[in-house]
Design a protein around this motif. Structure first.
Motif, PDB file in Angstrom:
ATOM      1  N   GLY A  28       8.273  15.056  -3.892  1.00 48.84           N
ATOM      2  CA  GLY A  28       8.192  16.359  -3.259  1.00 48.84           C
ATOM      3  C   GLY A  28       9.020  17.390  -3.992  1.00 48.84           C
ATOM      4  O   GLY A  28       9.373  17.212  -5.165  1.00 48.84           O
ATOM      5  N   THR A  29       9.351  18.470  -3.301  1.00 48.33           N
ATOM      6  CA  THR A  29      10.121  19.549  -3.923  1.00 48.33           C
ATOM      7  C   THR A  29      11.620  19.308  -3.794  1.00 48.33           C
ATOM      8  O   THR A  29      12.353  19.318  -4.776  1.00 48.33           O
ATOM      9  CB  THR A  29       9.754  20.900  -3.271  1.00 48.33           C
ATOM     10  N   ARG A  30      12.099  19.056  -2.577  1.00 47.34           N
ATOM     11  CA  ARG A  30      13.541  18.902  -2.340  1.00 47.34           C
ATOM     12  C   ARG A  30      13.966  17.444  -2.286  1.00 47.34           C
ATOM     13  O   ARG A  30      15.004  17.069  -2.814  1.00 47.34           O
ATOM     14  CB  ARG A  30      13.927  19.611  -1.039  1.00 47.34           C
ATOM     15  N   ASN A  31      13.211  16.631  -1.576  1.00 48.29           N
ATOM     16  CA  ASN A  31      13.496  15.185  -1.505  1.00 48.29           C
ATOM     17  C   ASN A  31      14.918  14.888  -1.015  1.00 48.29           C
ATOM     18  O   ASN A  31      15.644  14.098  -1.609  1.00 48.29           O
ATOM     19  CB  ASN A  31      13.286  14.538  -2.883  1.00 48.29           C
ATOM     20  N   HIS A  32      15.322  15.514   0.095  1.00 48.70           N
ATOM     21  CA  HIS A  32      16.683  15.324   0.599  1.00 48.70           C
ATOM     22  C   HIS A  32      16.941  13.873   1.007  1.00 48.70           C
ATOM     23  O   HIS A  32      18.022  13.329   0.741  1.00 48.70           O
ATOM     24  CB  HIS A  32      16.940  16.252   1.782  1.00 48.70           C
ATOM     25  N   PHE A  33      15.976  13.255   1.666  1.00 49.35           N
ATOM     26  CA  PHE A  33      16.159  11.871   2.118  1.00 49.35           C
ATOM     27  C   PHE A  33      16.302  10.945   0.918  1.00 49.35           C
ATOM     28  O   PHE A  33      17.220  10.116   0.850  1.00 49.35           O
ATOM     29  CB  PHE A  33      14.968  11.468   2.984  1.00 49.35           C
ATOM     30  N   ALA A  34      15.408  11.079  -0.057  1.00 51.79           N
ATOM     31  CA  ALA A  34      15.483  10.247  -1.262  1.00 51.79           C
ATOM     32  C   ALA A  34      16.770  10.499  -2.030  1.00 51.79           C
ATOM     33  O   ALA A  34      17.384   9.568  -2.562  1.00 51.79           O
ATOM     34  CB  ALA A  34      14.274  10.523  -2.157  1.00 51.79           C
ATOM     35  N   GLY A  39       5.801  11.524  -1.777  1.00 50.73           N
ATOM     36  CA  GLY A  39       5.580  12.894  -1.336  1.00 50.73           C
ATOM     37  C   GLY A  39       6.894  13.549  -0.993  1.00 50.73           C
ATOM     38  O   GLY A  39       7.967  13.061  -1.355  1.00 50.73           O
ATOM     39  N   GLY A  40       6.809  14.657  -0.269  1.00 52.31           N
ATOM     40  CA  GLY A  40       7.999  15.363   0.166  1.00 52.31           C
ATOM     41  C   GLY A  40       8.545  14.797   1.457  1.00 52.31           C
ATOM     42  O   GLY A  40       8.032  13.808   2.000  1.00 52.31           O
ATOM     43  N   LYS A  45       3.390  16.845  -8.165  1.00 51.14           N
ATOM     44  CA  LYS A  45       4.312  15.985  -8.910  1.00 51.14           C
ATOM     45  C   LYS A  45       3.732  14.593  -9.152  1.00 51.14           C
ATOM     46  O   LYS A  45       3.988  13.965 -10.188  1.00 51.14           O
ATOM     47  CB  LYS A  45       5.649  15.883  -8.164  1.00 51.14           C
ATOM     48  N   ALA A  46       2.927  14.082  -8.209  1.00 48.49           N
ATOM     49  CA  ALA A  46       2.345  12.746  -8.374  1.00 48.49           C
ATOM     50  C   ALA A  46       1.509  12.671  -9.647  1.00 48.49           C
ATOM     51  O   ALA A  46       1.571  11.691 -10.404  1.00 48.49           O
ATOM     52  CB  ALA A  46       1.499  12.385  -7.155  1.00 48.49           C
ATOM     53  N   ALA A  47       0.717  13.709  -9.907  1.00 48.69           N
ATOM     54  CA  ALA A  47      -0.120  13.727 -11.115  1.00 48.69           C
ATOM     55  C   ALA A  47       0.728  13.910 -12.362  1.00 48.69           C
ATOM     56  O   ALA A  47       0.489  13.264 -13.392  1.00 48.69           O
ATOM     57  CB  ALA A  47      -1.157  14.839 -11.002  1.00 48.69           C
ATOM     58  N   ARG A  48       1.743  14.787 -12.304  1.00 50.65           N
ATOM     59  CA  ARG A  48       2.574  15.055 -13.483  1.00 50.65           C
ATOM     60  C   ARG A  48       3.292  13.799 -13.950  1.00 50.65           C
ATOM     61  O   ARG A  48       3.508  13.611 -15.152  1.00 50.65           O
ATOM     62  CB  ARG A  48       3.595  16.157 -13.186  1.00 50.65           C
ATOM     63  N   MET A 103       0.840  -1.181   0.000  1.00 49.42           N
ATOM     64  CA  MET A 103       0.000   0.000   0.000  1.00 49.42           C
ATOM     65  C   MET A 103       0.884   1.243   0.000  1.00 49.42           C
ATOM     66  O   MET A 103       1.874   1.294   0.732  1.00 49.42           O
ATOM     67  CB  MET A 103      -0.898  -0.005   1.241  1.00 49.42           C
ATOM     68  N   ILE A 104       0.520   2.221  -0.830  1.00 43.92           N
ATOM     69  CA  ILE A 104       1.315   3.442  -0.954  1.00 43.92           C
ATOM     70  C   ILE A 104       0.489   4.640  -0.513  1.00 43.92           C
ATOM     71  O   ILE A 104      -0.622   4.869  -1.012  1.00 43.92           O
ATOM     72  CB  ILE A 104       1.802   3.642  -2.397  1.00 43.92           C
ATOM     73  N   VAL A 105       1.029   5.396   0.435  1.00 45.11           N
ATOM     74  CA  VAL A 105       0.435   6.659   0.841  1.00 45.11           C
ATOM     75  C   VAL A 105       0.993   7.746  -0.067  1.00 45.11           C
ATOM     76  O   VAL A 105       2.213   7.891  -0.183  1.00 45.11           O
ATOM     77  CB  VAL A 105       0.762   6.971   2.319  1.00 45.11           C
ATOM     78  N   MET A 106       0.115   8.492  -0.713  1.00 44.77           N
ATOM     79  CA  MET A 106       0.557   9.487  -1.692  1.00 44.77           C
ATOM     80  C   MET A 106      -0.023  10.851  -1.339  1.00 44.77           C
ATOM     81  O   MET A 106      -1.219  10.983  -1.082  1.00 44.77           O
ATOM     82  CB  MET A 106       0.118   9.062  -3.100  1.00 44.77           C
ATOM     83  N   ASN A 107       0.830  11.847  -1.310  1.00 43.78           N
ATOM     84  CA  ASN A 107       0.398  13.227  -1.077  1.00 43.78           C
ATOM     85  C   ASN A 107       0.276  13.924  -2.430  1.00 43.78           C
ATOM     86  O   ASN A 107       1.294  14.248  -3.054  1.00 43.78           O
ATOM     87  CB  ASN A 107       1.405  13.952  -0.185  1.00 43.78           C
ATOM     88  N   PRO A 108      -0.948  14.172  -2.905  1.00 42.19           N
ATOM     89  CA  PRO A 108      -1.108  14.752  -4.239  1.00 42.19           C
ATOM     90  C   PRO A 108      -0.666  16.206  -4.330  1.00 42.19           C
ATOM     91  O   PRO A 108      -0.472  16.725  -5.435  1.00 42.19           O
ATOM     92  CB  PRO A 108      -2.614  14.618  -4.495  1.00 42.19           C
ATOM     93  N   ARG A 109      -0.455  16.862  -3.194  1.00 48.72           N
ATOM     94  CA  ARG A 109      -0.071  18.275  -3.208  1.00 48.72           C
ATOM     95  C   ARG A 109       1.440  18.472  -3.191  1.00 48.72           C
ATOM     96  O   ARG A 109       1.930  19.554  -3.498  1.00 48.72           O
ATOM     97  CB  ARG A 109      -0.696  19.002  -2.017  1.00 48.72           C
TER      98      ARG A 109
END
Length: 303
Positions: free
Chosen positions: A82-88, A57-58, A12-15, A1-7
């Protein structure tokens, strides 16, 4: 199961069509809303029997789901949406094509990484006090980050604003520093190209950077501080007129004020003093795609 933040990341999830790509690989996707946040969705998935959790997400969204995954003993798949995604980024994931991280659902490689701990919450990246935390509190920060930093930076640069706390360092106590940055594993600081990267997330150590308040600031404060950071050699602590930098399994901020404003994985929070940070070694299990183009070359990690 994936939790997704569309905002996250401005949609970015939609794009990148992440819902369709995930469902095409057999995953269920639950999206966050004003009624259900990332942590509550992840907890519900665990109750329903999910053995692997995913999060798109971010850093704030990833941090919330990572806390649930660690507590439940579930593996986590991270999708940088997300925008920065430092962890990823520090995991080596492909930030240009977030959907590639979904390959971990099919033949992911297991890994274990540390989690920072701040009271009852965890952090995957860092806890910051000072100019960054104040910028997060500025109205419209998400929409115009440069303007937010420009609004709060001058008082710090002039020595008129500081963190209302004391920090014990290996070289003595620093009172009222300008900036305190506590990271989940130390940042690489020795070479400009990789400045601010974490080459390992499993050292069992927090990274600590304390920027001292100076009686007279140099003409270009940011340039001076960058120079201080570059002088720090990986694996050894250092202290100078401008900064104290070291690694430790725990760090505490003391003070007479009741609360400090902070940024925790990019989210503005208010924390009661004393602030106590520690680390949970290898507390988070991950599944990572085999192809991770963001990993630095081996020679960079040796510097």
């Amino acid at each position: 199961m994936i939790v997704m933040n569309p905002r996250s990341g401005g949609g970015k999830a939609a794009r990148y069509g992440l819902v369709q790509r995930a469902e095409g690989m057999g995953a269920q996707v639950w999206t966050t809303s004003t009624e259900e946040d990332a942590a509550s969705l992840a907890r519900s998935a665990v109750v329903e029997g999910a053995q692997v959790l995913g999060v798109a997400g971010g850093d704030g969204t990833v941090s919330a789901v990572a806390a649930v995954a660690a507590d439940a003993g579930r593996s986590l798949v991270v999708v940088p949406a997300g925008t920065r995604n430092h962890f990823a980024r520090d995991l080596g994931l492909d930030l240009r094509d977030p959907g590639r991280a979904l390959d971990a659902l099919v033949d992911g490689e297991p890994a274990q990484v540390d989690l920072g701990v701040l009271g009852s919450r965890v952090f995957i990246n860092n806890v910051s006090f000072g100019v960054y935390a104040d910028a997060l509190l500025e109205p419209g920060y998400r929409e115009d980050k440069p303007r937010a930093f420009a609004a709060v930076a001058p008082d710090y640069a002039k020595g008129k604003q500081w963190v209302e706390a004391r920090v014990d360092t290996p070289w003595g106590t620093v009172e009222f520093p300008q900036v305190v940055l506590i990271s989940n594993n130390p940042y690489h600081l020795a070479t400009p190209r990789w400045l601010g990267r974490r080459f390992s997330l499993s050292t069992g150590q927090l990274g600590v950077i304390v920027i001292k308040r100076r009686a007279q600031d140099p003409p270009d404060l940011l340039r001076h501080l960058r120079g201080e950071l570059r002088q720090h050699k990986r694996g050894a602590g250092s202290a100078g007129d401008g900064a104290a930098i070291w690694s430790a399994p725990g760090i505490t901020l003391h003070g007479e004020v009741r609360h400090l404003d902070a940024g925790v994985d990019g989210e503005a929070v208010r924390l009661p003093l004393p602030v106590v940070c520690s680390i949970r070694p290898r507390a988070l299990r991950l599944l990572l795609p085999k192809d991770r183009p963001g990993m630095p070359p081996e020679r960079a990690m040796r510097h």
